[in-house]
Design an enzyme around this catalytic site. Sequence first.
Site, short mmCIF file in Angstrom:
data_model
loop_
_atom_site.label_atom_id
_atom_site.label_comp_id
_atom_site.label_asym_id
_atom_site.label_seq_id
_atom_site.Cartn_x
_atom_site.Cartn_y
_atom_site.Cartn_z
N PHE A 161 0.79 -1.15 -0.04
CA PHE A 161 0.04 0.10 0.07
C PHE A 161 0.82 1.14 0.12
O PHE A 161 1.97 1.21 0.67
CB PHE A 161 -0.83 -0.11 1.23
CG PHE A 161 -2.10 1.06 1.26
CD1 PHE A 161 -3.08 0.91 0.37
CD2 PHE A 161 -1.76 2.02 2.03
CE1 PHE A 161 -4.09 1.86 0.34
CE2 PHE A 161 -2.96 3.09 2.11
CZ PHE A 161 -4.08 2.76 1.06
N TYR A 169 -10.83 1.35 10.67
CA TYR A 169 -12.11 1.42 9.79
C TYR A 169 -12.38 0.30 8.86
O TYR A 169 -13.45 0.71 8.13
CB TYR A 169 -12.09 3.02 9.26
CG TYR A 169 -10.77 3.29 8.49
CD1 TYR A 169 -10.68 2.81 7.11
CD2 TYR A 169 -9.86 4.00 8.98
CE1 TYR A 169 -9.50 3.19 6.33
CE2 TYR A 169 -8.58 4.38 8.22
CZ TYR A 169 -8.62 3.96 7.18
OH TYR A 169 -7.43 3.95 6.11
N ASP A 199 1.87 -5.07 8.67
CA ASP A 199 0.60 -4.12 8.46
C ASP A 199 -0.58 -5.05 8.35
O ASP A 199 -0.62 -5.91 7.40
CB ASP A 199 0.81 -3.26 7.18
CG ASP A 199 -0.41 -2.33 7.23
OD1 ASP A 199 -1.44 -2.90 7.73
OD2 ASP A 199 -0.24 -1.30 6.65
C1 LIG Z 1 -6.24 1.10 4.44
C2 LIG Z 1 -4.53 1.06 4.70
C3 LIG Z 1 -3.82 2.24 5.25
C4 LIG Z 1 -4.52 3.08 5.70
O1 LIG Z 1 -3.57 4.08 6.28
P1 LIG Z 1 -4.25 5.43 7.05
O2 LIG Z 1 -3.08 6.03 7.71
O3 LIG Z 1 -5.60 4.82 7.86
O4 LIG Z 1 -4.72 6.44 5.70
C5 LIG Z 1 -2.37 1.79 5.17
N1 LIG Z 1 -1.73 0.61 5.21
C6 LIG Z 1 -2.39 -0.30 4.23
C7 LIG Z 1 -1.79 -1.46 3.77
C8 LIG Z 1 -3.75 -0.18 4.26
O5 LIG Z 1 -4.65 -1.05 3.54
#
Ligand SMILES: *Cc1c(COP(=O)(O)O)cnc(C)c1O
Length: 434
Positions: A131, A226, A201
């Site tokens: 991501f 979320y 993660d």
């Molecule tokens: C959704 C997601 C995030 C989201 O990060 P935010 O700080 O909440 O915007 C981070 N890493 C991964 C792998 C995700 O899927």
Amino acid sequence: MTTTRQDCEVLDAEDSLRELRHQFELPEGLIYLDGNSLGVLPRETAARVQQVLAQEWGRDLIKSWNTAGWIHLPGRIGDKIARLIGAWPGECVVADSTSLNLYKVLAAALQMVARDASPQRRTIVSERSNFPTDLYIAESLARQHGFELKLIAAVEELPAALNDSTAVLMLTQVNYRTGYMHDMAAVTAAAHAAGALTVWDLAHSAGAIPVDLNAAQADFAIGCGYKYLNGGPGAPAFVWVNPRHADRFWQPLSGWLGHAAPFQFTPDYQPAPGIQRYICGTPPILSMAALECGVDTVLAAEPLGGMAALRRKSVALCECFIELAEERCGVLGVRLASPRDAARRGSQVCLSLEAPLHEAGYAVMQALIARGVIGDFRAGDPARLEVLPHILRFGFTPLYVGFADVFDAVEHLHAVLTTEEWRRPEFNKQGAVT
Ligand SMILES: *Cc1c(COP(=O)(O)O)cnc(C)c1O
């Protein structure tokens, strides 16, 4: 035709997790296959947030830090999430966002390597398809601390990428695009054998698949509130650190609520013991209250078999979707873009479209959404569509998705493609968020 709608209705009737769906405010008639991006609103949330507003904030005001236990929310919700990720009470806290928590743990890991390991360990290894926020945070930390970010293009390159120059292996357990799922225990063992630390993660793992951080002897983990935890848009995130590391270093965002005694207001920083030091500033109480309701919807599965039962249903939903999508839409150019092996797949299924429909993915998803089937679209690499195709992404949250939903979703996809409804101009206008 192997699976009929009637078969799906029977599966729903026999589903022992079916009742969990009533925990949610799911709009009538909507087939929601995007819980991997934003989980559905739990029924409890509005009343709970209203209580915090009217009573705890409205009447009790600042007393509520003690009387309503606001100050303990990061640890209390962290302990609940711990039950979903193979952690013990006191090992996990809720704080900040996923991106920020990644910054904290990756910085801490790099600090540990710099202090303990040999100076040749200068690389952070991750995947090109990770991501973006994870890669951007790692890129920034690598620049600040003189490390190099090394990105592998395929999972098969991982063993060769781990060597005596590796400082940290940073992976998202379930890939946000493809749904590919790493074997956390095996990969962690390989990283440790190479002398590297691991940062996991769990954005697409927590509440979606069984996770056992302690059994895997992972080093650090972070995750999102979320998505499968149903905490609401922008919900606070969580952070876990293996107790063997927790007291060994400061995390870089050394704010006052991570202090050992915040209300002594001393001018110098003394980190709180253990995971508490990963809290930076004042927790967002309204969002915390909503997140707790979301986490409770997942814990409600515990008496029904917990994450193992949710996983069994998730796999069955995904298998059903793949079978039907290939059978009904395969001849129309629909291809599976997620691992076929359920053991290597998270709780989502991605489809790609073959030529000449390569470029139709976004519009096809818009047409599906207009029909009440909510998934999302993730753009591929236009220069290398064979390697990184555009994808239609469907997340299956077993708490509220049923087998008849799966059947109907595929029928809608079939209709969108056969009628070429997706060609309509309104489905070809791009919004700010895809
Ligand atoms: C959704 C997601 C995030 C989201 O990060 P935010 O700080 O909440 O915007 C981070 N890493 C991964 C792998 C995700 O899927």
